[in-house]
Design a protein around this motif. Structure first.
Motif, PDB file in Angstrom:
ATOM      1  N   TYR A   1       0.655  -1.371   0.074  1.00 26.39           N
ATOM      2  CA  TYR A   1      -0.175   0.098   0.047  1.00 26.39           C
ATOM      3  C   TYR A   1       0.700   1.140  -0.004  1.00 26.39           C
ATOM      4  CZ  TYR A   1      -3.838  -3.079   0.767  1.00 26.39           C
ATOM      5  OH  TYR A   1      -4.826  -4.127   0.753  1.00 26.39           O
ATOM      6  N   THR A   2       1.909   1.505   1.059  1.00 19.13           N
ATOM      7  CA  THR A   2       2.563   2.488   0.967  1.00 19.13           C
ATOM      8  C   THR A   2       3.831   2.467   0.165  1.00 19.13           C
ATOM      9  OG1 THR A   2       4.115   1.615   2.695  1.00 19.13           O
ATOM     10  CG2 THR A   2       2.011   2.863   3.583  1.00 19.13           C
ATOM     11  N   GLY A   3       4.106   1.416  -0.358  1.00 19.21           N
ATOM     12  CA  GLY A   3       5.331   1.325  -1.447  1.00 19.21           C
ATOM     13  C   GLY A   3       6.721   1.414  -0.525  1.00 19.21           C
TER      14      GLY A   3
END
Lengths: 271, 285
Positions: B17-19
């Protein structure tokens, strides 16, 4: 009254089955009663709607002339061939889709799109490709069932818990055997759902295709009877179709479900 | 001599999701000897299950090495059977079918695998249930089947991922006792993941304590208890209580919040002559 009597409840398997059968038939009996009364009261013409006795008469006629068996036989043959084709293609394709996230991501929208179009909408193309006749009708039955079966199989594979796949792999299951050892049985609850839904589509596709592309069968018979305003024959064949569907469900799908997913305690929650 | 050898295991993954790159395991090294029972203990989210998943071959390590029997781990193998928290039994196979599964996958003929399967069912106390399906068993019995299913393959090491976390407290005690009995009888090599201090001490020869993320080995504690063990005698044993207290302290020390709290508490006890709270100091005397 007799249905809920203590004897019925306490009684053996036979009486329980009998009472289940009676409960199953009750709505049909009521429907028939309403039918008789309405036709009697409104005095509707037979070219609009037949009385139940007319239908029974037509049925008797079809039976004794052998026409019934010719048409039902022709239709059943097409359904069986189409369903076998759908099972042999739809289940492996669904498992393939389910076992790869990328393949699934690519095909899932197409598949969902196709479920709505499956079957009947393909009749014009099917007759163009395969001509008017047996092959076009079987194609439609296959087509009507294929997408629903593939889609549900895919869902079934995707719902197998990761830990189950890991357990199988860590016990030395070769990749090729994962298909039969884990993916197929693991997806079976949804495959059964897919068979149910798909068979329903298949029967509908059959009737529609026979109206256009066949010279025998239940769909063809209904269409032909309409030309002669034989509503009694139309209704007789409609009842035959419904009964055939019920028999497939009760005699094939229900026992399959009882022996597998119910026995294994993994019955799918039906939507 | 050691069956499982983990050296400088480091594991990173990219959060979907956040990378961001997240370090699941910082730097972990330890070994498990043949016939030894070693637990890995740590606060939740410290990456102990990740360590197990790497050993099982489910996850790839970023750097470091994991060897079992001198061979580097690359993929799942029956040499490293896993007992899962969720049991992960095959619902479509009978109890016997589940135990014999690994043997069947390796091509052992039916006539040979059935007696082996029955022998392991007897070991875990499931004789007479051969023809049942997993859903017909209680949670405790299902996990016994999970253990039998792994041991039937005679793995180099049995990996157990919080295997008793989803059964009720009473059943858990019973299963823990049964597991030490099985360990006593068969002497498998066991690598056991848990967050339960009592469980780790009761079962293990050694306990590897992980710090919180990015996890490193805080300490490897040897459990000074004799075998065979049972809860009744172990609970009365001062060595058990001492080890449990030591491990609890280690775990508390690993958390920033716990550390603060521990300091504040010890500050109060040690320097009771000078009150640590200013409001008090001003009010009295």
């Amino acid at each position: 009254m007799a249905l809920t009597s203590p004897a019925g409840r306490r009684g053996g398997k036979l009486s329980r089955r009998l009472s289940a059968a009676l409960w199953f038939l009750l709505p049909f009996v009521l429907l028939a009663a309403v039918w008789v009364v309405i036709v009697e009261v409104t005095e509707v013409e037979m070219r609009i709607f037949p009385q139940i006795t007319d239908v029974a008469g037509a049925f008797g006629e079809l039976w004794s002339s052998g026409e019934l068996f010719t048409h039902v036989g022709a239709s059943l043959r097409r359904v069986v061939l189409g369903v076998i084709a759908a099972i042999l293609t739809g289940i492996p394709f669904g498992i393939l889709l389910g076992s790869s996230r990328w393949v699934a991501a690519f095909f899932a929208p197409l598949l969902r799109f196709s479920v709505a179009l499956a079957g009947i909408a393909w009749i014009p193309l099917a007759t163009l490709w395969l001509g008017y006749g047996e092959r076009a009708v079987i194609f439609i039955v296959w087509n009507a069932m294929f997408f629903a079966l593939a889609y549900n199989t895919m869902l079934g594979v995707q719902r197998i818990p990761t830990q189950l796949l890991r357990a199988a792999r860590s016990m030395g299951t070769p990749r090729a055997r994962m298909f039969t050892e884990v993916l197929l049985p693991g997806a079976l609850p949804n495959i059964v759902t897919g068979l149910r839904v798909g068979l329903g589509y298949g029967w509908r596709g059959l009737v529609a295709a026979e109206i256009i592309a066949a010279s025998a069968g239940v769909g063809y018979s209904i269409f032909l009877a309409q030309k002669f305003f034989r509503t009694d024959v139309i209704i007789a064949f409609m009842i035959v179709i419904g009964v055939l569907w019920l028999i497939t469900d009760r005699a094939v799908l229900a026992p399959l479900e009882r022996r597998t997913v119910e026995r294994w305690g993994m019955k799918a929650v039906t939507a | 001599m050691s069956t499982l050898e983990i050296k400088n295991l480091h594991k990173e993954y990219v959060d979907a999701y956040t990378g961001e790159t997240v370090t699941a395991v910082g730097d972990v090294s330890f070994s498990v000897d043949r016939g030894e029972f070693v637990s890995i203990l740590g606060p939740s989210g410290c990456g102990k299950t990740t360590v197990l998943n790497v050993v099982a071959g489910f996850d790839k390590l970023t750097s470091g090495s994991v060897e079992v029997g001198g061979k580097p781990v690359t993929a799942p193998s029956p040499e490293r059977g896993v007992v899962f928290q969720s049991f992960a039994l095959f619902p479509w196979k009978t109890v016997l079918g589940n135990v014999a599964f690994g043997l069947r996958m390796r091509g052992v003929p039916r006539r040979e695998r059935e007696p082996v399967a029955r022998q392991y069912l007897e070991l875990v106390g499931l004789e007479g249930f051969e023809r049942k399906f997993p859903h017909e068993l209680s949670g405790g019995m299902q996990q016994r089947l999970g253990v039998a299913r792994v041991l039937a393959n005679e793995p180099e090491v049995m990996l157990m991922d919080e295997p008793f976390a989803s059964v009720d407290a009473q059943t858990r005690r019973k299963l823990q006792e049964d597991l030490t009995d099985i360990f006593q009888a068969k002497r498998p090599t066991v690598f056991f993941v848990t967050h339960d201090v009592d469980e780790a001490v009761f079962l293990s020869d050694r306990v590897v304590v992980l710090s919180s993320r990015p996890s490193t080995v805080a300490e490897i504690v040897t459990v000074p208890l004799e075998r065979p063990r049972n809860w009744r005698s172990v609970l009365e044993n001062p060595d058990f209580r001492h080890t449990v207290t030591h491990l609890t302290d280690l775990l508390a020390g690993g958390r920033a919040h716990g550390e603060e709290q521990a300091e504040r508490l010890s500050g109060r006890v040690d320097s009771s002559s000078e009150p640590p709270v200013r409001a008090d100091a001003g009010g009295e005397s």
